[in-house]
Motif scaffolding. Structure first.
Motif, PDB file in Angstrom:
ATOM      1  N   THR A 174      -3.871  -3.822  54.269  1.00 18.55           N
ATOM      2  CA  THR A 174      -3.293  -3.178  53.085  1.00 18.55           C
ATOM      3  C   THR A 174      -1.959  -2.463  53.341  1.00 18.55           C
ATOM      4  O   THR A 174      -1.889  -1.564  54.178  1.00 18.55           O
ATOM      5  N   PRO A 175      -0.917  -2.835  52.606  1.00 19.43           N
ATOM      6  CA  PRO A 175       0.386  -2.189  52.808  1.00 19.43           C
ATOM      7  C   PRO A 175       0.624  -0.981  51.895  1.00 19.43           C
ATOM      8  O   PRO A 175       1.753  -0.618  51.624  1.00 19.43           O
ATOM      9  N   GLY A 198      -1.576  11.403  48.682  1.00 23.28           N
ATOM     10  CA  GLY A 198      -1.018  10.080  48.886  1.00 23.28           C
ATOM     11  C   GLY A 198      -0.129   9.977  50.110  1.00 23.28           C
ATOM     12  O   GLY A 198       0.167  10.976  50.775  1.00 23.28           O
ATOM     13  N   LYS A 199       0.281   8.757  50.385  1.00 21.76           N
ATOM     14  CA  LYS A 199       1.351   8.557  51.367  1.00 21.76           C
ATOM     15  C   LYS A 199       2.553   9.336  50.846  1.00 21.76           C
ATOM     16  O   LYS A 199       2.623   9.644  49.644  1.00 21.76           O
ATOM     17  N   ASN A 200       3.509   9.655  51.705  1.00 21.63           N
ATOM     18  CA  ASN A 200       4.656  10.396  51.174  1.00 21.63           C
ATOM     19  C   ASN A 200       5.950  10.041  51.906  1.00 21.63           C
ATOM     20  O   ASN A 200       5.997   9.044  52.633  1.00 21.63           O
ATOM     21  N   VAL A 207       3.475   4.669  54.676  1.00 23.26           N
ATOM     22  CA  VAL A 207       2.947   3.379  54.198  1.00 23.26           C
ATOM     23  C   VAL A 207       1.597   3.564  53.505  1.00 23.26           C
ATOM     24  O   VAL A 207       1.373   3.095  52.392  1.00 23.26           O
ATOM     25  N   LYS A 208       0.664   4.251  54.172  1.00 24.17           N
ATOM     26  CA  LYS A 208      -0.664   4.480  53.589  1.00 24.17           C
ATOM     27  C   LYS A 208      -1.355   5.580  54.369  1.00 24.17           C
ATOM     28  O   LYS A 208      -0.980   5.897  55.511  1.00 24.17           O
ATOM     29  N   GLY A 228      -2.650   8.538  58.960  1.00 25.44           N
ATOM     30  CA  GLY A 228      -1.431   8.229  58.216  1.00 25.44           C
ATOM     31  C   GLY A 228      -0.723   7.097  58.947  1.00 25.44           C
ATOM     32  O   GLY A 228      -0.729   7.039  60.181  1.00 25.44           O
ATOM     33  N   VAL A 229      -0.126   6.184  58.183  1.00 21.12           N
ATOM     34  CA  VAL A 229       0.403   4.956  58.775  1.00 21.12           C
ATOM     35  C   VAL A 229       1.876   4.782  58.414  1.00 21.12           C
ATOM     36  O   VAL A 229       2.280   5.009  57.267  1.00 21.12           O
ATOM     37  N   THR A 230       2.647   4.361  59.417  1.00 22.38           N
ATOM     38  CA  THR A 230       4.029   3.977  59.157  1.00 22.38           C
ATOM     39  C   THR A 230       4.230   2.525  59.584  1.00 22.38           C
ATOM     40  O   THR A 230       3.422   1.981  60.349  1.00 22.38           O
TER      41      THR A 230
END
Ligand code: BMA
Length: 323
Positions: A174-175, A198-200, A207-208, A228-230
């Motif tokens: 999921t992106p 949310g992502k920010n 990203v998510k 948290g994902v980048t």
């Protein structure tokens, strides 16, 4: 009568470390090929149990498919993982055949243990089971339609309702993705879904994001560790973040650290089946000492253990807070 539990794993903070969370010096605590037909164990959840600890572990079979295995430990560090996957029965007492099960979380609510995980229902979504003895598990209906991942239950009802964090997704890697909070009167029917966070714009979580450990109840509010994902030229990087939700109305984020609190930098986090992943699924809090032990998946290959204290992490979140 109050239960007495074993002390949670602990190691003092290394001198000169300018970070709020520190790693166990003997990481990773579960290495590759830990039991027959299992190549890797990671993204798993544990709880105090009897005079030690119990866990539900994501175990990748040699055919590449993950299932959940129960494990026991005296010290929360050295684990005996069962060689068979968990047995789940439906209301008719029939064995449920899951296609896969992964990323479990584990919580005790009113004397019953619940594990929530990702599974298939014509697409990836959350599965939910309960147990009292970790020998057999009972299926509770899937809380949400596909696609959803990263389900996290609160350890008690709030205002009479069970609460769950979840992360609506898609069918692949999921992106996108934000954390929602939902409530239920009976654990079976979930509703009143609200956006939580949310992502920010901050690069480590742009990203998510997705829920991680079971929320820890503190006088400041519910402390959560999440991922948290980048995105980079080389793929996703998963770090750990921390936030505090309002105690009486957990759909309100009181404080959220703008900084990650742990990001891949050790070999076992940077190199593995999926490089650069820190994926927290569990955190134990010891009230008497204020200690916190966090269990996280490292590089989709190992389990790492990290520590902080309630005071230290709460101060850090407040110092760098940006909701
Ligand atoms: C997510 C989940 C996790 C995994 C992570 C990194 O989408 O599938 O199980 O740890 O990706 O690969």
């Amino acid at each position: 009568m109050n239960k007495t539990y074993a002390s949670i794993p602990w190691e003092n903070k290394p001198k000169d470390l300018n970070q709020p969370v520190w790693r166990y010096s003997q990481n990773p605590i579960i290495k590759r090929y830990p039991i027959p037909n299992i190549a890797r164990i990671f993204n798993s959840a544990v709880l105090p149990y009897n005079d030690g600890f119990v866990g539900v572990f994501r175990a990748e079979q040699h055919d590449g498919v993950p299932f959940l295995h129960v494990g026991y430990s005296k010290d929360g560090i050295n684990w005996n993982i069962e060689e068979h996957k968990i047995r789940v029965y439906d209301e008719q007492n029939q064995l449920v055949e899951y296609r896969y099960m992964y990323d479990p979380r584990l919580v005790e609510i009113e004397g019953v243990y619940y594990s929530i995980f990702c599974t298939d229902n014509h697409g990836a979504t959350l599965g939910l089971v309960s147990t009292k003895d970790f020998k057999t598990f009972k299926k509770i209906s899937d809380p949400f339609l596909p696609f959803n991942r990263n389900g996290v239950l609160f350890p008690r009802r709030v205002n009479g309702k069970y609460l769950m964090l979840s992360r609506p997704s898609d069918s692949g890697h999921t992106p996108f993705g934000d954390i929602f909070i939902s409530e239920s009167k009976d654990m079976e029917f979930w509703g009143n879904h609200k956006f939580l966070m949310g992502k920010n714009h901050l690069w480590w979580q742009n990203v998510k994001i997705g829920g991680g450990s079971v929320p820890i109840e503190t006088k400041e509010g519910w402390l959560i560790f999440y991922h948290g994902v980048t995105g980079t030229a080389n793929g996703f990087v998963y770090s750990m973040g921390a936030a505090i939700l309002d105690l009486d109305n957990p759909s309100i984020v009181k404080y959220r650290s703008r900084n990650w609190v742990l990001t891949p930098s050790e070999d076992y986090e940077e190199k593995g089946f999926v490089p650069n992943v820190i994926f927290p699924c569990s955190a134990l809090y010891e009230k008497q000492t204020g200690r916190i032990a966090i269990y996280y998946g490292a590089a989709d290959s190992y389990i790492g253990l990290a520590f902080t204290t309630l005071d230290e992490i709460v101060d850090y979140i407040k110092k760098y807070e940006e909701v």
